[in-house]
Design a protein around this motif. Sequence first.
Motif, short mmCIF file in Angstrom:
data_model
loop_
_atom_site.label_atom_id
_atom_site.label_comp_id
_atom_site.label_asym_id
_atom_site.label_seq_id
_atom_site.Cartn_x
_atom_site.Cartn_y
_atom_site.Cartn_z
N HIS A 210 -60.49 10.91 -94.33
CA HIS A 210 -59.09 11.34 -94.32
C HIS A 210 -58.44 10.96 -92.99
CE1 HIS A 210 -55.74 14.02 -95.49
NE2 HIS A 210 -55.65 14.27 -94.19
N GLY A 211 -57.27 10.35 -93.07
CA GLY A 211 -56.54 9.97 -91.86
C GLY A 211 -56.71 8.53 -91.43
N PHE A 212 -57.60 7.79 -92.10
CA PHE A 212 -57.92 6.44 -91.63
C PHE A 212 -56.72 5.50 -91.63
CE2 PHE A 212 -57.98 5.47 -96.10
CZ PHE A 212 -57.69 4.11 -96.17
N ALA A 213 -55.76 5.70 -92.54
CA ALA A 213 -54.65 4.75 -92.68
C ALA A 213 -53.58 4.94 -91.62
CB ALA A 213 -54.04 4.86 -94.08
N THR A 214 -53.66 6.03 -90.86
CA THR A 214 -52.70 6.22 -89.77
C THR A 214 -53.36 6.44 -88.42
OG1 THR A 214 -52.58 8.60 -90.27
CG2 THR A 214 -50.84 7.20 -91.18
N ARG A 215 -54.66 6.78 -88.42
CA ARG A 215 -55.28 7.15 -87.14
C ARG A 215 -56.66 6.51 -86.96
NH1 ARG A 215 -53.37 12.00 -89.38
NH2 ARG A 215 -55.44 12.87 -89.70
N ALA A 216 -56.85 5.31 -87.52
CA ALA A 216 -58.14 4.63 -87.43
C ALA A 216 -58.47 4.26 -85.97
CB ALA A 216 -58.13 3.37 -88.28
N ASN A 217 -59.76 4.24 -85.68
CA ASN A 217 -60.24 3.74 -84.39
C ASN A 217 -60.30 2.21 -84.46
OD1 ASN A 217 -61.61 3.00 -82.09
ND2 ASN A 217 -63.44 4.24 -82.49
N LEU A 218 -59.41 1.55 -83.74
CA LEU A 218 -59.31 0.09 -83.84
C LEU A 218 -60.50 -0.62 -83.20
CD1 LEU A 218 -55.49 -0.46 -83.21
CD2 LEU A 218 -56.71 -0.01 -85.35
N ASN A 219 -61.32 0.12 -82.46
CA ASN A 219 -62.53 -0.47 -81.88
C ASN A 219 -63.72 -0.41 -82.84
OD1 ASN A 219 -61.35 -1.12 -79.34
ND2 ASN A 219 -61.44 1.06 -78.80
N ASP A 220 -63.52 0.22 -83.98
CA ASP A 220 -64.56 0.33 -85.00
C ASP A 220 -64.19 -0.62 -86.13
OD1 ASP A 220 -65.59 1.32 -87.65
OD2 ASP A 220 -66.59 2.81 -86.39
N LYS A 221 -65.04 -1.65 -86.36
CA LYS A 221 -64.67 -2.70 -87.31
C LYS A 221 -64.39 -2.16 -88.71
CE LYS A 221 -65.92 -7.31 -88.96
NZ LYS A 221 -65.33 -7.07 -90.29
N ARG A 222 -65.22 -1.25 -89.18
CA ARG A 222 -65.02 -0.73 -90.53
C ARG A 222 -63.68 0.00 -90.64
NH1 ARG A 222 -69.51 2.49 -94.01
NH2 ARG A 222 -69.51 0.66 -95.32
N GLN A 223 -63.35 0.82 -89.62
CA GLN A 223 -62.08 1.55 -89.64
C GLN A 223 -60.90 0.59 -89.52
OE1 GLN A 223 -61.65 5.20 -87.36
NE2 GLN A 223 -63.88 5.36 -87.13
#
Length: 243
Positions: A210-223
């Motif tokens: 939950h939240g991945f589409a607005t608050r993803a960790n851009l240093n994590d490739k999967r996110q």
Amino acid sequence: MTSDCCKSGFAWNGTPTGTETKVAGINTYVTGDSKSAAIFMIHDIFGWTFNNLRVLADHFAKEADATVYLPDFFGGEVIPEETLTNPELKAKVNIGAFLGRHNKAIRYPEMVAVAKELKSKYPKVGGTGYCYGGWALFKLGADPELIDAVSVSHPSLLDKSEIDALKVPVQINAPETDGQLTPELKEYVNKVIPTLNIPYEYVYYPGLVHGFATRANLNDKRQKDGLERAKNATANFLKEFLH
């Protein structure tokens, strides 16, 4: 909805390029210059000033060829972006009390007023919503006079009656783990919406939360990959039904 997932995640760099205006008397971020199509964007609990959402709005303006409107439905109240990284601030945020102040009965009439104003100005209006904004787009999606198509990502506070009432094309971006779009609700949307005689797209994101589409960790490739996939899915879906 009192879980930490709604106030967790990462803030992104990037400078929004839009301006601030008022729609139906409500402070609104606006970006894009289309005269033929608008996108009504409804925020998560970080509100209309959240940098990540404004950056996304700029992307949608370009990629869906639309003017994007991101209004404030928290009456000027803001949960600071720093809450994402500051445990003390995070602990102070009472999600239940916050949502009590901004419940459906209080905020939905404002959302209808914005939708009506946008429909009076544009031939086509699509909508996208995240977390808190998800239920709102489903409610609007019950009335084709208010909106033409909706895309929601990890929607919160969703009632089955709001799913049953949909009458416009709908897309759901659904992460694998979501305390709001529960396995039961996922099963329900995929059972009911195909019976409603509307275009429907369910996009599944394994390994994401939950939240991945607005608050993803851009240093994590999967996110990062999931975020980009959700952004592209939303832009393509809305573009299809707006043009």
